[in-house]
Design a protein around this motif. Structure first.
Motif, PDB file in Angstrom:
ATOM      1  N   ALA A  60       0.830  -1.208   0.000  1.00 28.45           N
ATOM      2  CA  ALA A  60       0.000   0.000   0.000  1.00 28.45           C
ATOM      3  C   ALA A  60       0.867   1.261   0.000  1.00 28.45           C
ATOM      4  O   ALA A  60       0.534   2.251  -0.676  1.00 28.45           O
ATOM      5  CB  ALA A  60      -0.929  -0.013   1.212  1.00 28.45           C
ATOM      6  N   LYS A  61       1.964   1.240   0.729  1.00 27.85           N
ATOM      7  CA  LYS A  61       2.871   2.391   0.764  1.00 27.85           C
ATOM      8  C   LYS A  61       3.496   2.624  -0.606  1.00 27.85           C
ATOM      9  O   LYS A  61       3.596   3.767  -1.072  1.00 27.85           O
ATOM     10  CB  LYS A  61       3.959   2.158   1.811  1.00 27.85           C
ATOM     11  CG  LYS A  61       4.920   3.319   1.961  1.00 27.85           C
ATOM     12  CD  LYS A  61       5.970   3.035   3.026  1.00 27.85           C
ATOM     13  CE  LYS A  61       6.976   4.186   3.120  1.00 27.85           C
ATOM     14  NZ  LYS A  61       8.020   3.906   4.141  1.00 27.85           N
ATOM     15  N   ALA A  62       3.918   1.547  -1.270  1.00 31.20           N
ATOM     16  CA  ALA A  62       4.487   1.681  -2.617  1.00 31.20           C
ATOM     17  C   ALA A  62       3.443   2.203  -3.588  1.00 31.20           C
ATOM     18  O   ALA A  62       3.747   3.030  -4.462  1.00 31.20           O
ATOM     19  CB  ALA A  62       5.034   0.333  -3.088  1.00 31.20           C
ATOM     20  N   SER A  63       2.202   1.745  -3.442  1.00 29.02           N
ATOM     21  CA  SER A  63       1.124   2.213  -4.307  1.00 29.02           C
ATOM     22  C   SER A  63       0.894   3.711  -4.121  1.00 29.02           C
ATOM     23  O   SER A  63       0.669   4.453  -5.086  1.00 29.02           O
ATOM     24  CB  SER A  63      -0.159   1.436  -4.005  1.00 29.02           C
ATOM     25  OG  SER A  63      -1.248   1.940  -4.723  1.00 29.02           O
ATOM     26  N   GLN A  64       0.957   4.175  -2.868  1.00 26.97           N
ATOM     27  CA  GLN A  64       0.785   5.594  -2.601  1.00 26.97           C
ATOM     28  C   GLN A  64       1.903   6.412  -3.228  1.00 26.97           C
ATOM     29  O   GLN A  64       1.673   7.496  -3.782  1.00 26.97           O
ATOM     30  CB  GLN A  64       0.731   5.840  -1.086  1.00 26.97           C
ATOM     31  CG  GLN A  64       0.502   7.289  -0.699  1.00 26.97           C
ATOM     32  CD  GLN A  64      -0.787   7.860  -1.260  1.00 26.97           C
ATOM     33  OE1 GLN A  64      -1.793   7.151  -1.343  1.00 26.97           O
ATOM     34  NE2 GLN A  64      -0.768   9.126  -1.653  1.00 26.97           N
ATOM     35  N   THR A  65       3.134   5.896  -3.163  1.00 24.56           N
ATOM     36  CA  THR A  65       4.265   6.566  -3.818  1.00 24.56           C
ATOM     37  C   THR A  65       4.023   6.689  -5.312  1.00 24.56           C
ATOM     38  O   THR A  65       4.285   7.737  -5.922  1.00 24.56           O
ATOM     39  CB  THR A  65       5.569   5.791  -3.552  1.00 24.56           C
ATOM     40  OG1 THR A  65       5.814   5.749  -2.146  1.00 24.56           O
ATOM     41  CG2 THR A  65       6.754   6.442  -4.263  1.00 24.56           C
ATOM     42  N   ALA A  66       3.524   5.620  -5.921  1.00 26.21           N
ATOM     43  CA  ALA A  66       3.226   5.652  -7.358  1.00 26.21           C
ATOM     44  C   ALA A  66       2.161   6.695  -7.666  1.00 26.21           C
ATOM     45  O   ALA A  66       2.232   7.393  -8.685  1.00 26.21           O
ATOM     46  CB  ALA A  66       2.781   4.270  -7.826  1.00 26.21           C
ATOM     47  N   ARG A  67       1.168   6.819  -6.786  1.00 29.44           N
ATOM     48  CA  ARG A  67       0.130   7.839  -6.978  1.00 29.44           C
ATOM     49  C   ARG A  67       0.725   9.236  -6.916  1.00 29.44           C
ATOM     50  O   ARG A  67       0.410  10.111  -7.731  1.00 29.44           O
ATOM     51  CB  ARG A  67      -0.951   7.690  -5.905  1.00 29.44           C
ATOM     52  CG  ARG A  67      -1.843   6.496  -6.067  1.00 29.44           C
ATOM     53  CD  ARG A  67      -3.010   6.765  -6.999  1.00 29.44           C
ATOM     54  NE  ARG A  67      -4.046   7.537  -6.367  1.00 29.44           N
ATOM     55  CZ  ARG A  67      -4.594   8.627  -6.861  1.00 29.44           C
ATOM     56  NH1 ARG A  67      -4.171   9.107  -8.004  1.00 29.44           N
ATOM     57  NH2 ARG A  67      -5.562   9.269  -6.231  1.00 29.44           N
ATOM     58  N   GLU A  68       1.606   9.450  -5.956  1.00 28.31           N
ATOM     59  CA  GLU A  68       2.221  10.775  -5.798  1.00 28.31           C
ATOM     60  C   GLU A  68       3.100  11.132  -6.985  1.00 28.31           C
ATOM     61  O   GLU A  68       3.235  12.316  -7.326  1.00 28.31           O
ATOM     62  CB  GLU A  68       3.040  10.802  -4.503  1.00 28.31           C
ATOM     63  CG  GLU A  68       2.174  10.716  -3.241  1.00 28.31           C
ATOM     64  CD  GLU A  68       2.988  10.433  -1.998  1.00 28.31           C
ATOM     65  OE1 GLU A  68       4.226  10.240  -2.117  1.00 28.31           O
ATOM     66  OE2 GLU A  68       2.394  10.394  -0.893  1.00 28.31           O
ATOM     67  N   ARG A  69       3.672  10.138  -7.632  1.00 24.20           N
ATOM     68  CA  ARG A  69       4.527  10.384  -8.798  1.00 24.20           C
ATOM     69  C   ARG A  69       3.727  10.509 -10.095  1.00 24.20           C
ATOM     70  O   ARG A  69       4.300  10.730 -11.156  1.00 24.20           O
ATOM     71  CB  ARG A  69       5.547   9.256  -8.945  1.00 24.20           C
ATOM     72  CG  ARG A  69       6.576   9.205  -7.816  1.00 24.20           C
ATOM     73  CD  ARG A  69       7.539   8.043  -8.021  1.00 24.20           C
ATOM     74  NE  ARG A  69       8.496   7.961  -6.924  1.00 24.20           N
ATOM     75  CZ  ARG A  69       9.444   7.015  -6.817  1.00 24.20           C
ATOM     76  NH1 ARG A  69       9.543   6.078  -7.771  1.00 24.20           N
ATOM     77  NH2 ARG A  69      10.277   7.008  -5.801  1.00 24.20           N
TER      78      ARG A  69
END
Length: 708
Positions: A363-372
């Motif tokens: 979930a944390k990696a997914s959030q990073t992808a969203r922010e990018r």
């Protein structure tokens, strides 16, 4: 029948380059394009420019005048491998990546170091040409344990006699170059080795023997044989990379009980479970050292559950289940251990993490992808699709409503890199796929999915896309470059129905299709269409039916029964004669009891007569709507003779019918040039009968074919 997915043909004009209906146009270009000089090709492309046809359905005409329709996307973007790159897999040590991508005008495998930039200097391509269908023949491609070799499967002619090869070290090695023999990959061998296990029916076409191959020495040895007295129907390798389990049929008839047996240290076999003919028990992992196995099963229940079983005692513990649907699959750490999560699809798909810490990390990696900005919305589904054996690196696949993106996560450093190249269409180009459910006239709940065309106010022309099987189901898809989105882009609503008899909704729902293949199953489809009409989704005067395999049979059945005013049908490898299909099935099938349960016993004269009476060929004279029939000549599941008979009889009756055959395809039309031709014909057929848009001739139809 299995599912089916579609495909190709090359095309050129006979006279008018913008004529959207020219039956001989595409075939002429197959041979002619290779002879054209560059200047002639250039002139042809100029002449063929701007050949799109406008819609004629009033609701679409109105939307086009108002400027509400999305841009018309070229067909090649949906079916040709223009920029395809997907399916990344990490080598066991995590140092390399393997994936499928476009290679020239074909598709192939590619590798590169996982730390290197994905440019020409780091990427090596090989195994060009169409790979076998996944899941039908086991994994399509896999790293071997040494991280240097790869095993992959091809089905060269579509006859499902799949052949194994190994690469990329030195030249490719044809592991099973045996014509008429079916071979499937099982799993890789000992850590650090180039060995792997596979099964093959070379000795007896109805049985699969187990072999071990070594890609380093290019040798093959037999490990175990399915003798007539043992009737072994499946083999299983344990986490110690040794033969650990087998499925053995206890009677000679299909549907006999199957014993799930565990191999003891002394080489003997011990029965762990007895599986009845209509029970489901899918063995996932055997850990002899830990004394446990994991499986998906519906034994003693209606919906399949994920279970853990102690090898010594046979004691079972349920890890996960759902009251509405069967669980779809589970995922495991690379080497050994319990599952870390499972998937289910009551409407939209979900992946549930049993390992909460891993779920938080994803979930944390997914959030990073969203922010990018890599993901345009909160993902519907995020899960690991590949891991290194030490667990340090993993490939994550995130699926939003519009696309799927693969990313590489280094769990030690936290570094996240994007693997899927940006290929997102313009915003607002495609339509979301929405789940739906309704009550049938006899009180059963039936589920499905619907896509509505963008920019269309009010009921739209409808394409009913019927899945095959019938022991399969339609699934939710992201709104990317798919066949469904191509139809929506042309102005059609698309309806997918998981009628009774489909899998995924429990044992009782599937068994409700028994002997109802020409009855209640067809009523479910017709009532789903009525639901779409009642909801204001579908124009009742502009409906087409399309489907493959059992879906193709359903197309013919719907056109014969006429529950709605269908304007045309598209029958792809469809069944027309049930007794012939069942008497001609492939020798490696062991599910005759499923056919008998659904259709009847072909060996009993009265039931055989009923099956023939319920076959479309017996009522073909009732089909009056225009029909497009498509078949691969090498189909071993539904012989081409079924389609030949349908076309011949309709032509004799003077009914409107078109026929496409592919000499190098089977039950699935897989080669992208064949897909292009197929969908060009579908596009023009629907434009004629429903009034949607057509992009017309696509210059990719000029591409010469590379045969390897």
């Amino acid at each position: 029948m299995g599912d089916l997915w579609l495909s190709q043909r090359l095309a050129a004009p006979e006279c008018d380059p913008c004529t959207s209906k020219s039956p001989h146009m595409r075939q002429a270009m197959v041979d002619g394009s290779r002879l054209l000089a560059g200047v002639v090709i250039l002139l042809a492309l100029l002449a063929l420019g701007g050949c799109a046809t406008a819609p004629t359905a009033p609701v679409l005409t109105q939307a086009q005048k108002a400027g509400d329709l999305p841009p018309l996307v070229p067909l090649r973007r949906f079916v040709a491998n223009v920029d395809y790159l997907d399916g990344h897999s990490l080598s066991p040590d995590g140092s390399k990546l393997l994936w499928v991508q476009t290679v020239g005008t074909d598709v192939g495998l590619a590798v590169r170091p996982s730390e290197a930039a994905p440019d020409a200097s780091s990427v090596r391509t090989f195994a060009t040409g169409t790979l076998a269908r996944p899941f039908v023949s086991g994994p399509t491609y896999s790293w071997l344990a040494d991280g240097r070799h790869v095993a992959y499967i091809k089905d060269f002619t579509g006859d499902e006699n799949t052949q194994l090869s190994s690469a990329p070290e030195a030249r490719p090695w044809a592991v099973t170059p045996w014509p008429g023999v079916r071979s499937t990959f099982v799993t890789r061998g000992d850590p650090g080795s180039a060995r792997f296990y596979f099964t093959s029916n070379g000795r007896d076409r109805s049985s699969m023997d187990l072999f071990e191959a070594d890609a380093a020495t290019r040798t093959v040895r037999e490990v175990a044989r399915s003798e007539p007295d043992s009737r072994v129907v499946g083999w299983f390798i344990g986490t110690d990379r040794q033969l650990a389990g087998r499925w053995r049929q206890l009677g000679s008839a299909d549907g006999s009980d199957v014993a799930v047996e565990i191999r003891e240290p002394d080489g003997s076999w011990r029965r762990l479970r007895t599986v009845k003919g209509f029970d489901f028990f899918a063995l996932h992992r055997i850990d002899p050292e830990g004394g446990r196995l994991w499986a998906m099963t519906n034994m003693g229940r209606d919906k399949s559950a994920l279970v853990e079983i102690e090898l010594a005692s046979g004691r079972e513990r349920v890890l996960a289940e759902d009251p509405e649907v069967d669980l779809d699959y589970a995922q495991y750490p690379p080497v050994r251990g319990a599952p870390f999560g499972y998937a289910k699809e009551p409407g939209l798909p979900r992946f549930v993490y049993l390992d909460a810490a891993l779920g938080d990390e994803v979930a944390k990696a997914s959030q990073t992808a969203r922010e990018r900005g890599w993901l345009d919305a909160e993902p519907v589904l995020v899960r690991p699709s590949s891991m290194s054996e030490n667990g340090r690196r993993m490939v994550l696949r995130a699926t939003t409503g519009d696309e799927s993106v693969e990313m590489l996560l280094d769990r030690e450093t936290g570094r996240l890199s994007r693997l899927t190249p940006p290929r997102k269409p313009d915003p607002g180009l495609f339509s979301p796929m929405q789940p739906f459910a309704f009550k049938t006239s006899d009180g059963m709940t039936v589920h499905g999915y619907v896509v509505r065309p963008r920019g269309v106010a009010g009921p739209a022309p409808l394409v009913v896309d019927i899945h095959g099987g019938p022991w399969a189901r339609d699934n939710w898809q992201a709104a990317g470059f798919t066949n469904t989105q191509m139809l929506a882009n042309r102005g059609y609503a698309v309806l997918k129905v998981n009628y009774r008899g489909s899998t995924g909704y429990g044992r009782s729902f599937m068994l409700a299709g028994a002997h109802e293949y020409n009855g209640r199953m067809q009523r479910d489809i017709a009532e789903a269409v009525q639901w779409a009409i009642d909801q204001g989704i579908a124009d009742p005067k502009r409906i087409a039916v399309m489907g493959g395999s059992f879906g193709g049979f359903s197309v013919l059945a719907q056109l014969i029964q006429k529950p709605h005013d269908y304007r045309c049908g598209i029958d792809i490898v469809g069944v027309a004669n049930w007794p012939r299909v069942i008497e001609s099935w492939p020798p490696f099938w062991r599910n005759r009891h499923m056919f008998a349960m659904t259709y009847g016993d072909v060996g009993k004269p009265d039931e055989r007569a009923a099956m023939l009476a319920n076959s479309p060929i017996s009522s073909i004279d009732r089909i009056t709507a225009p029909l497009l029939v498509i078949h691969g000549s090498n189909d071993v599941r539904v012989l081409r003779q079924d389609s030949d008979d349908v076309v011949a009889e309709l032509r004799r009756l003077g009914r409107p019918v078109q026929y496409m055959t592919f000499p190098d395809e089977g039950h699935s039309v897989r080669k992208w040039r064949n897909r292009l031709a197929l969908w060009r014909e579908v596009e023009d057929t629907l434009a004629t009968c429903l009034g949607g848009r057509s992009a017309g001739f696509d210059y990719y139809e000029l591409m010469p074919r590379q045969v390897r």
